[in-house]
Design a protein around this motif. Structure first.
Motif, PDB file in Angstrom:
ATOM      1  N   LYS A  71       0.785  -1.173   0.043  1.00  0.00           N
ATOM      2  CA  LYS A  71      -0.048  -0.047  -0.044  1.00  0.00           C
ATOM      3  C   LYS A  71       0.784   1.331   0.032  1.00  0.00           C
ATOM      4  CE  LYS A  71      -3.939  -1.994   2.386  1.00  0.00           C
ATOM      5  NZ  LYS A  71      -4.775  -1.699   3.693  1.00  0.00           N
ATOM      6  N   ILE A  72       0.376   2.205  -0.579  1.00  0.00           N
ATOM      7  CA  ILE A  72       1.022   3.601  -0.233  1.00  0.00           C
ATOM      8  C   ILE A  72       0.136   4.421   0.599  1.00  0.00           C
ATOM      9  CG2 ILE A  72       1.500   5.752  -1.417  1.00  0.00           C
ATOM     10  CD1 ILE A  72       2.600   4.520  -3.898  1.00  0.00           C
ATOM     11  N   GLN A  73       0.688   4.792   1.805  1.00  0.00           N
ATOM     12  CA  GLN A  73       0.086   5.682   2.779  1.00  0.00           C
ATOM     13  C   GLN A  73       0.231   7.092   2.131  1.00  0.00           C
ATOM     14  OE1 GLN A  73       1.586   5.581   6.516  1.00  0.00           O
ATOM     15  NE2 GLN A  73       0.328   6.882   7.389  1.00  0.00           N
ATOM     16  N   VAL A  74      -1.072   7.962   2.279  1.00  0.00           N
ATOM     17  CA  VAL A  74      -0.927   9.081   1.781  1.00  0.00           C
ATOM     18  C   VAL A  74      -1.331  10.127   2.675  1.00  0.00           C
ATOM     19  CG1 VAL A  74      -2.155  10.753   0.051  1.00  0.00           C
ATOM     20  CG2 VAL A  74      -1.929   8.466  -0.770  1.00  0.00           C
ATOM     21  N   GLU A  75      -0.693  11.127   3.215  1.00  0.00           N
ATOM     22  CA  GLU A  75      -0.955  11.709   4.512  1.00  0.00           C
ATOM     23  C   GLU A  75      -0.945  13.042   4.175  1.00  0.00           C
ATOM     24  OE1 GLU A  75       0.855  12.450   8.956  1.00  0.00           O
ATOM     25  OE2 GLU A  75       1.769  10.729   7.726  1.00  0.00           O
ATOM     26  N   GLN A  76      -1.950  13.874   4.553  1.00  0.00           N
ATOM     27  CA  GLN A  76      -1.909  15.377   4.436  1.00  0.00           C
ATOM     28  C   GLN A  76      -1.181  15.878   5.431  1.00  0.00           C
ATOM     29  OE1 GLN A  76      -5.884  17.166   3.705  1.00  0.00           O
ATOM     30  NE2 GLN A  76      -5.306  19.019   4.650  1.00  0.00           N
ATOM     31  N   VAL A  77      -0.221  16.620   5.093  1.00  0.00           N
ATOM     32  CA  VAL A  77       0.592  17.470   6.031  1.00  0.00           C
ATOM     33  C   VAL A  77       0.310  18.950   6.294  1.00  0.00           C
ATOM     34  CG1 VAL A  77       3.344  17.955   6.420  1.00  0.00           C
ATOM     35  CG2 VAL A  77       2.538  15.951   5.464  1.00  0.00           C
ATOM     36  N   GLU A  78      -0.158  19.448   5.477  1.00  0.00           N
ATOM     37  CA  GLU A  78      -0.470  21.006   5.627  1.00  0.00           C
ATOM     38  C   GLU A  78      -1.383  21.435   4.418  1.00  0.00           C
ATOM     39  OE1 GLU A  78       1.746  25.165   6.913  1.00  0.00           O
ATOM     40  OE2 GLU A  78       2.971  23.288   6.425  1.00  0.00           O
ATOM     41  N   GLN A  79      -2.196  22.269   4.976  1.00  0.00           N
ATOM     42  CA  GLN A  79      -3.160  23.045   3.870  1.00  0.00           C
ATOM     43  C   GLN A  79      -2.883  24.553   3.668  1.00  0.00           C
ATOM     44  OE1 GLN A  79      -7.367  21.803   3.280  1.00  0.00           O
ATOM     45  NE2 GLN A  79      -7.846  24.038   3.492  1.00  0.00           N
ATOM     46  N   TRP A  80      -2.447  24.650   2.380  1.00  0.00           N
ATOM     47  CA  TRP A  80      -1.882  26.167   2.291  1.00  0.00           C
ATOM     48  C   TRP A  80      -3.115  26.941   1.444  1.00  0.00           C
ATOM     49  CZ3 TRP A  80       3.277  23.838   0.825  1.00  0.00           C
ATOM     50  CH2 TRP A  80       4.099  24.095   1.891  1.00  0.00           C
ATOM     51  N   GLU A  81      -2.996  27.986   0.915  1.00  0.00           N
ATOM     52  CA  GLU A  81      -4.129  28.935   0.418  1.00  0.00           C
ATOM     53  C   GLU A  81      -4.707  28.130  -0.908  1.00  0.00           C
ATOM     54  OE1 GLU A  81      -5.021  33.252  -1.067  1.00  0.00           O
ATOM     55  OE2 GLU A  81      -3.147  32.988  -0.020  1.00  0.00           O
ATOM     56  N   GLY A  83      -3.235  25.152  -2.275  1.00  0.00           N
ATOM     57  CA  GLY A  83      -3.000  23.526  -2.386  1.00  0.00           C
ATOM     58  C   GLY A  83      -2.773  22.926  -1.080  1.00  0.00           C
ATOM     59  N   ILE A  84      -2.336  21.627  -1.252  1.00  0.00           N
ATOM     60  CA  ILE A  84      -2.481  21.031  -0.060  1.00  0.00           C
ATOM     61  C   ILE A  84      -1.223  20.053  -0.136  1.00  0.00           C
ATOM     62  CG2 ILE A  84      -3.368  18.963   1.126  1.00  0.00           C
ATOM     63  CD1 ILE A  84      -6.166  19.573   0.046  1.00  0.00           C
ATOM     64  N   LEU A  85      -0.288  19.965   0.864  1.00  0.00           N
ATOM     65  CA  LEU A  85       0.901  19.314   0.960  1.00  0.00           C
ATOM     66  C   LEU A  85       0.766  17.856   1.677  1.00  0.00           C
ATOM     67  CD1 LEU A  85       4.005  19.547   0.611  1.00  0.00           C
ATOM     68  CD2 LEU A  85       4.094  20.280   3.008  1.00  0.00           C
ATOM     69  N   TYR A 113       3.253  18.757  -3.226  1.00  0.00           N
ATOM     70  CA  TYR A 113       2.279  19.885  -3.415  1.00  0.00           C
ATOM     71  C   TYR A 113       1.197  19.592  -4.255  1.00  0.00           C
ATOM     72  CZ  TYR A 113       0.622  24.580  -3.445  1.00  0.00           C
ATOM     73  OH  TYR A 113      -0.315  25.912  -3.531  1.00  0.00           O
ATOM     74  N   VAL A 114       0.041  19.545  -4.023  1.00  0.00           N
ATOM     75  CA  VAL A 114      -0.940  19.458  -5.250  1.00  0.00           C
ATOM     76  C   VAL A 114      -1.810  20.626  -5.122  1.00  0.00           C
ATOM     77  CG1 VAL A 114      -2.865  18.020  -5.812  1.00  0.00           C
ATOM     78  CG2 VAL A 114      -0.920  16.921  -4.731  1.00  0.00           C
ATOM     79  N   SER A 115      -1.793  21.314  -6.383  1.00  0.00           N
ATOM     80  CA  SER A 115      -2.485  22.587  -6.686  1.00  0.00           C
ATOM     81  C   SER A 115      -3.674  22.196  -7.400  1.00  0.00           C
ATOM     82  CB  SER A 115      -1.676  23.670  -7.195  1.00  0.00           C
ATOM     83  OG  SER A 115      -1.261  23.364  -8.517  1.00  0.00           O
ATOM     84  N   LYS A 133       8.744  27.356   3.973  1.00  0.00           N
ATOM     85  CA  LYS A 133       7.864  28.003   5.061  1.00  0.00           C
ATOM     86  C   LYS A 133       6.357  28.154   4.245  1.00  0.00           C
ATOM     87  CE  LYS A 133      11.718  31.067   6.887  1.00  0.00           C
ATOM     88  NZ  LYS A 133      12.024  32.494   7.161  1.00  0.00           N
ATOM     89  N   ASN A 134       6.215  28.256   3.090  1.00  0.00           N
ATOM     90  CA  ASN A 134       5.117  28.316   2.576  1.00  0.00           C
ATOM     91  C   ASN A 134       4.988  27.633   1.207  1.00  0.00           C
ATOM     92  OD1 ASN A 134       6.340  30.229   0.871  1.00  0.00           O
ATOM     93  ND2 ASN A 134       6.037  31.794   2.307  1.00  0.00           N
ATOM     94  N   GLU A 135       3.778  27.946   0.535  1.00  0.00           N
ATOM     95  CA  GLU A 135       3.696  27.261  -0.890  1.00  0.00           C
ATOM     96  C   GLU A 135       4.645  27.798  -1.903  1.00  0.00           C
ATOM     97  OE1 GLU A 135      -0.495  27.469  -2.096  1.00  0.00           O
ATOM     98  OE2 GLU A 135      -0.686  29.536  -1.104  1.00  0.00           O
ATOM     99  N   GLU A 136       4.786  29.055  -1.633  1.00  0.00           N
ATOM    100  CA  GLU A 136       5.891  29.745  -2.763  1.00  0.00           C
ATOM    101  C   GLU A 136       6.995  28.982  -2.492  1.00  0.00           C
ATOM    102  OE1 GLU A 136       3.747  31.431  -0.787  1.00  0.00           O
ATOM    103  OE2 GLU A 136       2.143  32.325  -2.036  1.00  0.00           O
ATOM    104  N   ASP A 137       7.590  28.783  -1.457  1.00  0.00           N
ATOM    105  CA  ASP A 137       8.765  28.276  -1.483  1.00  0.00           C
ATOM    106  C   ASP A 137       9.035  26.895  -1.868  1.00  0.00           C
ATOM    107  OD1 ASP A 137       9.937  30.607   0.190  1.00  0.00           O
ATOM    108  OD2 ASP A 137       9.459  29.504   2.087  1.00  0.00           O
ATOM    109  N   PHE A 138       7.795  26.150  -1.832  1.00  0.00           N
ATOM    110  CA  PHE A 138       7.708  24.652  -2.237  1.00  0.00           C
ATOM    111  C   PHE A 138       7.771  24.867  -3.867  1.00  0.00           C
ATOM    112  CE2 PHE A 138       6.542  20.570  -3.151  1.00  0.00           C
ATOM    113  CZ  PHE A 138       6.909  20.049  -1.972  1.00  0.00           C
ATOM    114  N   ILE A 139       6.829  25.800  -4.218  1.00  0.00           N
ATOM    115  CA  ILE A 139       7.027  25.933  -5.983  1.00  0.00           C
ATOM    116  C   ILE A 139       8.096  26.161  -6.468  1.00  0.00           C
ATOM    117  CG2 ILE A 139       5.803  27.235  -7.775  1.00  0.00           C
ATOM    118  CD1 ILE A 139       3.212  27.197  -6.046  1.00  0.00           C
TER     119      ILE A 139
END
Length: 217
Positions: A71-81, A83-85, A113-115, A133-139
């Motif tokens: 199985k692949i475990q899919v875990e939501q870590v954080e929700q940004w404005e 998208g979701i991490l 990070y899914v937008s 620190k935020n979605e801009e950094d991740f992108i």
């Protein structure tokens, strides 16, 4: 007496209807609130709320023609404005040597990070080194591993770290590989709209230390 019974039954009926309406209003408000908190994410990723997905798997030590269920475990870590991490981890009891690379677990597939229209990824090693620190950094620091449009390999025939995205109908394939050496590392993610990840493969030249997962479609 009959009139009193009818009056009482009518009162009970009206009270029941009023209660049902109240419950319906409360449920609608809760659903509306929950829906407003949900962020639109590309249909190439798993459905919102998915926690695990079943796969068939082959590893380096898997006998020819055999496979195991993982199985692949899919875990939501954080929700940004916008998208979701998430993180994705292969759940398996195998002790195959292919699951480790320089002491790191290859079964941890990374941070995603899914937008609304893209899936970005950063692996565990890079995530430990950069300050997100935020979605801009991740992108800015992440790699796009799925999008609506294809992306050509910028290196073409040049040696180095190659990356490309191929979109065919409802299927998006991200492929990367290092051809600086004959034993260079490669990795592939295959996504399908409405299903999420349907295939994953990684390893080194000549299929050494391969990890291969797929879902029956």
């Amino acid at each position: 007496m009959k009139r009193q019974v009818m009056k009482r039954n009518k009162l009970i009926f009206n009270s029941t209807i009023a209660f049902i309406l109240l419950i319906t209003v409360i449920l609608c408000e809760e659903w509306s609130k929950k829906k407003s908190e949900m962020i639109d994410q590309t249909s190439f990723f798993f459905d919102y709320g998915t926690e695990t997905a079943a796969f068939e798997a082959e590893f380096a030590s898997t006998p020819f023609g055999e496979y195991e269920q993982v199985k692949i475990q899919v875990e939501q870590v954080e929700q940004w404005e916008n998208g979701i991490l998430y993180t994705m981890m292969i759940e398996s009891d195998t002790e195959d040597d292919s699951r480790y690379f320089y002491g790191r677990g290859r079964f941890f597939l990374g941070y995603f990070y899914v937008s609304e229209d893209k899936i970005y990824r950063i692996d565990e090693n890079k995530m430990e080194k950069v300050n997100i620190k935020n979605e801009e950094d991740f992108i800015a620091r992440g790699t796009v591993v799925c999008q609506e449009m294809g992306k050509e390999d910028s290196l073409k025939e040049e040696k180095g770290w190659h990356e490309e995205i191929m979109v065919e109908g409802t299927v998006c394939t991200y492929r990367s590989y290092n051809d600086l050496t004959e034993t260079g590392y490669y990795e592939r993610f295959v996504w399908e709209k409405g299903k999420g990840l349907i295939e994953y493969k990684s390893g080194f030249g000549a299929e050494r230390d391969r990890i291969y997962l797929w879902r029956e479609t």
